[in-house]
Write a protein that holds these residues in place. Structure first.
Motif, short mmCIF file in Angstrom:
data_model
loop_
_atom_site.label_atom_id
_atom_site.label_comp_id
_atom_site.label_asym_id
_atom_site.label_seq_id
_atom_site.Cartn_x
_atom_site.Cartn_y
_atom_site.Cartn_z
N PHE A 1 -17.66 -0.98 63.25
CA PHE A 1 -16.60 -0.04 63.58
C PHE A 1 -16.69 1.16 62.64
N TYR A 2 -16.88 2.34 63.23
CA TYR A 2 -16.95 3.58 62.47
C TYR A 2 -15.54 4.15 62.32
N SER A 3 -15.10 4.35 61.07
CA SER A 3 -13.81 4.97 60.81
C SER A 3 -14.02 6.29 60.08
N TYR A 4 -13.14 7.24 60.36
CA TYR A 4 -13.19 8.54 59.69
C TYR A 4 -12.13 8.60 58.61
N CYS A 5 -12.53 8.97 57.40
CA CYS A 5 -11.63 9.12 56.26
C CYS A 5 -10.95 10.48 56.35
N THR A 6 -9.70 10.51 56.79
CA THR A 6 -9.04 11.77 57.14
C THR A 6 -8.87 12.71 55.96
N LYS A 7 -8.81 12.19 54.73
CA LYS A 7 -8.57 13.09 53.60
C LYS A 7 -9.72 14.06 53.36
N SER A 8 -10.88 13.78 53.94
CA SER A 8 -12.01 14.71 53.82
C SER A 8 -11.70 16.03 54.50
N SER A 9 -11.00 15.97 55.61
CA SER A 9 -10.52 17.17 56.31
C SER A 9 -9.52 16.73 57.36
N HIS A 10 -8.26 17.15 57.18
CA HIS A 10 -7.20 16.76 58.10
C HIS A 10 -7.07 17.68 59.31
N PHE A 11 -7.86 18.73 59.39
CA PHE A 11 -7.67 19.72 60.45
C PHE A 11 -7.79 19.09 61.84
N LYS A 12 -6.96 19.60 62.74
CA LYS A 12 -6.91 19.05 64.10
C LYS A 12 -8.25 19.20 64.81
N LYS B 1 -13.68 12.07 69.82
CA LYS B 1 -14.41 12.04 71.09
C LYS B 1 -15.40 10.88 71.13
N ASN B 2 -15.68 10.30 69.97
CA ASN B 2 -16.82 9.39 69.82
C ASN B 2 -16.42 7.93 69.62
N ASP B 3 -15.24 7.56 70.13
CA ASP B 3 -14.78 6.17 70.07
C ASP B 3 -14.83 5.63 68.65
N ILE B 4 -14.09 6.30 67.76
CA ILE B 4 -14.05 5.88 66.36
C ILE B 4 -12.64 5.49 65.98
N HIS B 5 -12.48 5.08 64.73
CA HIS B 5 -11.20 4.68 64.17
C HIS B 5 -10.94 5.55 62.94
N ILE B 6 -9.76 5.45 62.35
CA ILE B 6 -9.46 6.33 61.24
C ILE B 6 -8.87 5.57 60.06
N GLU B 7 -9.03 6.18 58.89
CA GLU B 7 -8.45 5.65 57.65
C GLU B 7 -7.52 6.71 57.09
N THR B 8 -6.31 6.29 56.72
CA THR B 8 -5.31 7.21 56.18
C THR B 8 -5.09 6.93 54.70
N SER B 9 -4.43 7.89 54.04
CA SER B 9 -4.23 7.72 52.59
C SER B 9 -2.85 8.15 52.11
N SER B 10 -1.98 8.66 53.00
CA SER B 10 -0.66 9.08 52.55
C SER B 10 0.32 9.09 53.72
N ALA B 11 1.59 9.31 53.41
CA ALA B 11 2.66 9.24 54.41
C ALA B 11 2.45 10.23 55.55
N VAL C 1 -6.11 1.88 62.71
CA VAL C 1 -5.58 2.81 61.73
C VAL C 1 -5.49 2.03 60.42
N ILE C 2 -6.44 2.31 59.53
CA ILE C 2 -6.55 1.57 58.27
C ILE C 2 -5.84 2.38 57.19
N CYS C 3 -4.77 1.82 56.64
CA CYS C 3 -3.90 2.57 55.73
C CYS C 3 -4.22 2.22 54.28
N ASN C 4 -4.92 3.11 53.61
CA ASN C 4 -5.34 2.90 52.23
C ASN C 4 -4.42 3.63 51.27
N GLY C 5 -4.71 3.51 49.98
CA GLY C 5 -4.00 4.26 48.97
C GLY C 5 -2.81 3.51 48.39
N PHE C 6 -2.30 4.04 47.28
CA PHE C 6 -1.09 3.52 46.63
C PHE C 6 0.10 3.99 47.46
N LYS C 7 0.95 3.08 47.91
CA LYS C 7 1.94 3.40 48.93
C LYS C 7 3.34 3.56 48.35
#
Length: 482
Positions: free
Chosen positions: A78-89, A97-107, A128-134
């Motif tokens: 499963f390929y996930s994209y680490c959104t903190k690298s760039s949050h732009f829409k 578009k490529n059937d991927i999943h995402i990793e989040t790091s903040s509220a 939706v993989i929720c990482n980071g100190f919460k």
């Protein structure tokens, strides 16, 4: 005698390269005539080439699938994209578009998830993989996402107190992962990552807090080291420690079925860059399978969270050399028409190096220079390339402008630089373009953001009232009168 800039490059590197070519002494990047962009939109200029995002995602998927087939690996990838690298829409839209999943790091990441769900870009099946100190708001937002029916939301437990906090915010059973607190390289100032739970405490934590907990199901073990995925003894040693934890945990936790090896794939930072991605993936898949087979436990599904690898190579920045200052007999300072601190903050903050090449004048003689930014800060400079301890560029000519480009700058630079906000010494953020290809392969250009205006900064600083501030003031006065 070979004294032209093109001679220097051809003698030093394999040239041309996949993404770089020259034509009529001008640089082309991914088939794009960069001097045409400059002529139309000016400089400084930032742009994002969206097709490269999909290209890298599908490369990684292909490499992992090849290794899974080669080793007869029974788990899925499963390929996930680490959104903190760039949050732009525009980045998320292209990646999703490529059937991927995402990793989040903040509220606020969860707010982005909800926005994309409304548009159908993220589905209930998307992990939706929720990482980071919460903190409280992050916990609450994760709880709301789970309560809304998003069963594939997996908060990664970072410390012992997060699990009870998540349980208070959720009215449904939910899945979790646990992050391993990996040991850092010997050169670090500390021994163990501040993130995650120690190797020795994970099994006991599961048995104490999750094993008999009807609300919580453990699905994932999360592993990541700061240096990223590298073919060295440190990486393989830490991976084996992680696999030992997975095996011990799997023996007491039948619901555990996934191993998240995080991100960390390097991207090209030099014309001499050489990294065998397929070999590394082959070795990772082989090591996981071998360890699990020897322990007689089933292999896990493999998750990755590639951020820089996803978006980094899609970005580039162009500057014009405004002037050359000769400060002494040896040092020539080429002054760019922007600031490294504001537009390429990693080059200043962590001494990161990007691919840097002139856009024009490849048939001119070259000289050794230093690059200086516009701010009155002594640290606003760029003085070496990844492959050599120096910078060589075509000679400066006052009446024949030189343009230079920094490439593979698409990850982190906008968010660290404070896109749309205050910039150091009030140097404005450059115009930003989105480059794409239509169905026929023709280049399309969209202006995402014009160069920052003084009114935007003055409003932030309180010198000019924004429309929002003025409206709020009128509302407060009206309520006070009533």
């Amino acid at each position: 005698m070979n004294t032209k800039y093109i001679d220097l490059i051809e003698q030093t590197f394999d040239w041309p390269q996949e993404e770089f070519q020259t034509e009529n002494n001008k640089l082309f990047w991914r088939g794009i005539n960069l001097m045409d962009l400059i002529a139309t939109y000016g400089a400084p200029l930032k742009f994002t080439y969206l097709p490269k995002i999909s290209e890298n995602i599908n490369k990684a998927k292909g490499w992992f699938q090849a290794s899974i087939d080669k080793h007869n690996y029974k788990g899925n990838y499963f390929y996930s994209y680490c959104t903190k690298s760039s949050h732009f829409k525009h980045v998320l839209n292209e990646a999703l578009k490529n059937d991927i999943h995402i990793e989040t790091s903040s509220a606020f990441d969860i707010d982005i998830v909800l926005n994309l769900k409304k548009e159908g870009k993220i589905k209930d099946s998307t992990f939706v993989i929720c990482n980071g100190f919460k903190r409280d708001q992050y916990i609450q937002n994760i709880g709301n996402l789970i309560n809304s029916g998003h069963e594939n939301c997996i908060p990664i437990i970072d410390n012992f107190e997060e699990l009870p906090l998540l349980q208070k915010e959720t009215s449904k059973p939910f899945k979790v992962g646990i992050r391993i607190a990996s040991e850092e390289e010997p050169k670090f100032e500390f021994y163990t990552s501040r993130l995650g739970i120690g190797y020795k405490n994970i099994v006991s934590f599961y048995e104490r807090e999750i094993a008999d907990n009807e609300q919580v199901e453990l699905k994932m073990l999360h592993f990541f080291i700061n240096t990223g995925i590298r073919d060295n003894a440190y990486y393989w040693n830490e991976l084996m420690k992680c696999l030992n934890v997975y095996i011990n945990l799997k023996k007491v936790c039948p619901t555990l079925d996934s191993l998240n090896i995080g991100g960390g794939f390097p991207i090209k930072n030099s014309l001499a860059f050489d990294f065998d991605y397929q070999y590394m993936i082959d070795e990772i898949v082989h090591q996981i399978k071998q360890a699990c087979d020897e322990a007689e436990v089933s292999v896990p599904n493999i998750f990755t969270e590639f951020g820089s690898f996803t978006v980094g190579e899609s970005g580039a920045t162009i500057y014009e050399i405004l002037y050359q200052k000769k400060q002494n007999d040896r040092e020539r300072w080429n002054m760019i028409n922007s600031s490294f601190i504001t537009t390429l903050p990693d080059s200043w903050a962590i001494n990161k190096r990007f691919i840097m090449l002139p856009i024009n004048k490849w048939n001119k003689q070259y000289e050794r220079v230093l690059l200086g930014g516009l701010t009155c800060d002594s640290d606003d400079y760029y003085n070496s390339e990844q492959h050599i301890n120096g910078i060589y560029l075509p000679v400066y000519e006052k009446n024949n402008p030189l343009y230079i480009g920094f490439f593979n700058t698409g990850a982190y630079q906008e968010s660290i630089g404070g896109f749309g906000g205050l910039q150091h010494c009030l140097i404005p953020h450059p115009k930003h373009l989105l480059l794409d290809r239509d169905a026929g392969g023709n280049l399309t250009v969209t202006i995402f953001k014009e160069q920052q205006k003084s009114s935007e900064m003055l409003s932030i600083l309180g010198y000019e009232e924004s429309a929002e501030t003025t409206g709020n003031t009128k509302k407060i006065l009206k309520e006070a009168i009533l």
